[in-house]
Write a protein that holds these residues in place. Structure first.
Motif, PDB file in Angstrom:
ATOM      1  N   ARG A   9       1.089  -1.181  -0.066  1.00 23.34           N
ATOM      2  CA  ARG A   9      -0.071  -0.010  -0.009  1.00 23.34           C
ATOM      3  C   ARG A   9       0.723   1.286  -0.011  1.00 23.34           C
ATOM      4  O   ARG A   9       1.896   1.290   0.639  1.00 23.34           O
ATOM      5  N   SER A  60      -6.976  -5.439  -7.407  1.00 22.75           N
ATOM      6  CA  SER A  60      -8.416  -5.318  -7.448  1.00 22.75           C
ATOM      7  C   SER A  60      -9.099  -6.603  -6.834  1.00 22.75           C
ATOM      8  O   SER A  60      -8.513  -7.701  -7.085  1.00 22.75           O
ATOM      9  N   ASN A  91      -4.541  -6.101 -11.361  1.00 23.83           N
ATOM     10  CA  ASN A  91      -5.892  -6.271 -11.843  1.00 23.83           C
ATOM     11  C   ASN A  91      -5.955  -7.245 -12.875  1.00 23.83           C
ATOM     12  O   ASN A  91      -4.785  -8.062 -13.047  1.00 23.83           O
ATOM     13  N   GLY A 141      -2.509   4.823  -6.798  1.00 24.57           N
ATOM     14  CA  GLY A 141      -3.066   4.217  -7.706  1.00 24.57           C
ATOM     15  C   GLY A 141      -2.307   3.844  -9.002  1.00 24.57           C
ATOM     16  O   GLY A 141      -2.798   3.321  -9.729  1.00 24.57           O
ATOM     17  N   ASP A 168      -6.355   0.177  -3.127  1.00 31.48           N
ATOM     18  CA  ASP A 168      -6.908  -0.039  -4.460  1.00 31.48           C
ATOM     19  C   ASP A 168      -5.788  -0.818  -5.311  1.00 31.48           C
ATOM     20  O   ASP A 168      -5.859  -0.604  -6.571  1.00 31.48           O
ATOM     21  N   GLU A 169      -4.746  -1.209  -4.536  1.00 27.87           N
ATOM     22  CA  GLU A 169      -3.598  -1.632  -5.351  1.00 27.87           C
ATOM     23  C   GLU A 169      -3.615  -3.243  -5.785  1.00 27.87           C
ATOM     24  O   GLU A 169      -2.953  -3.663  -6.681  1.00 27.87           O
ATOM     25  N   ARG A 216      -5.072  -3.530   2.029  1.00 27.66           N
ATOM     26  CA  ARG A 216      -5.031  -2.919   0.637  1.00 27.66           C
ATOM     27  C   ARG A 216      -6.058  -1.813   0.610  1.00 27.66           C
ATOM     28  O   ARG A 216      -6.978  -1.796   1.082  1.00 27.66           O
ATOM     29  N   TYR A 255       0.473   1.739  -9.372  1.00 23.13           N
ATOM     30  CA  TYR A 255       0.691   0.093  -9.662  1.00 23.13           C
ATOM     31  C   TYR A 255      -0.434  -0.554  -9.258  1.00 23.13           C
ATOM     32  O   TYR A 255      -0.445  -0.283  -7.729  1.00 23.13           O
ATOM     33  N   VAL A 256      -1.118  -1.319  -9.996  1.00 24.69           N
ATOM     34  CA  VAL A 256      -2.194  -2.111  -9.585  1.00 24.69           C
ATOM     35  C   VAL A 256      -2.221  -3.382 -10.157  1.00 24.69           C
ATOM     36  O   VAL A 256      -1.836  -3.544 -11.368  1.00 24.69           O
TER      37      VAL A 256
END
Ligand code: NCD
Length: 312
Positions: free
Chosen positions: A231, A277, A253, A248, A274-275, A272, A250-251
């Motif tokens: 995070r 999904s 998904n 946001g 939003d890193e 977490r 590096y995510v």
């Protein structure tokens, strides 16, 4: 099994030898097996653990408290800083000296780097660092190592991608120290302003670790056995507009996951934001909730070992 950790403090990721890690993994694995058969292993009956958290926590505090109770011991807790004498201006040294009159070991989390060491220097009972600001989080590193061993089968010569807030993230600071014992190659992926501190990188390289810094998460993941997401530590920013610029960035998904090899393991110390999904949770290599559970076994091992208990 003999334990070299008897009476010791757990303060920093660089304090362990390979032999220590081996003993911790074996002991944690023993507790994991025992808890499949019963609810409690009464090794620390009559002992008391004190938890002192000057910063928010869910997993670290609850898993330490669970671990102590599964070992048959008791827990006393300071509660929130506002409800304790810390609010009246008591020094850290005085607080821990007081708590040492009640308990057999102390777990402490505090916003200041070096505070766990300061606490440990003030008392003779074992002190376990549950996070000192942007410094270290060694018990998290050990549960991460235990999880890596379980997920990948070995700790030797792994390729690991660490990403997110590598500047302020104490979990990664501690984890890389332990990984350096096992000939790992690491890819560090972060925004420019959140790079791993140069003094840590220099020490890792001195110990022979191959360290590569890059901004390309996909490419680093493609080359790695495991990705450790973290995070962005909003609470460590003095200028929140700087946080807004990197949040946001590096995510992990489903889109990223599609481009990666199918055996990559994903860890995250949690919480977490939003890193990662939520859709990724269904992926079999998403191991972060298994990682949470391992925290109980590893913290049981640490509590038993610092209190001088051995297992078969
Ligand atoms: C971490 C921490 O407190 O450093 N959480 C944890 O202990 N599992 C990670 C974080 O807060 O981002």
């Amino acid at each position: 099994m003999t334990t070299s950790l008897k009476g010791k403090d757990i303060l920093h990721g660089n304090q362990f030898t390979k032999k220590d890690i081996d003993a911790i993994i074996k002991t944690a694995s023993y507790f994991e097996k025992e808890l499949k058969k019963k609810d409690q292993v009464s090794l620390l009956k009559g002992k008391i653990l004190a938890t002192l958290f000057y910063e928010p926590s869910t997993r670290t505090r609850l898993s330490f408290e669970t671990a102590m109770q599964r070992l048959g011991g008791g827990v006393v807790s300071m509660g929130s800083v506002e409800s304790s004498s810390v609010a009246k201006g008591e020094s850290l040294a005085d607080t821990v000296r007081t708590v040492a009159q009640y308990a057999d070991a102390i777990v402490i989390r505090h916003p200041k780097i070096g505070s766990a060491k300061e606490a440990a220097d003030a008392v003779s009972i074992p002190v376990l660092n549950a996070g000192d600001g942007a410094g270290q989080h060694p018990t998290q590193a050990l549960l991460d190592i235990y999880t890596i061993k379980k997920e990948l089968g070995s700790l030797n010569h792994l390729k690991i991608c660490l990403t997110g807030d590598l500047k302020n993230g104490r979990t990664v600071h501690a984890l890389v120290e332990v990984l350096s014992l096992f000939g790992a190659k690491i890819y560090l992926v972060s925004p420019e302003i959140l790079r791993m501190p140069v003094e840590i990188i220099a020490r890792l390289r001195e110990k022979g670790m191959e360290v590569l810094e890059t901004s390309d998460l996909k490419e680093a993941c493609q080359k790695s056995d495991l990705v450790y997401m973290t995070r962005i530590q909003k609470e460590r920013f003095t200028d929140l507009s700087e946080y807004e610029k990197v949040k946001g960035i590096y995510v992990i998904n489903e889109g990223l996951l599609k481009g990666l090899h199918k055996t990559i393991v994903i860890l995250h110390p949690l919480p977490r934001v939003d890193e990662i999904s939520p859709a990724v949770d269904e992926y079999s290599g998403a191991a972060y909730f298994r990682q949470v559970r391992n925290g109980v076994y590893v913290r049981m091992a640490l509590l038993a070992m610092v209190m001088g208990k051995t297992v078969k």
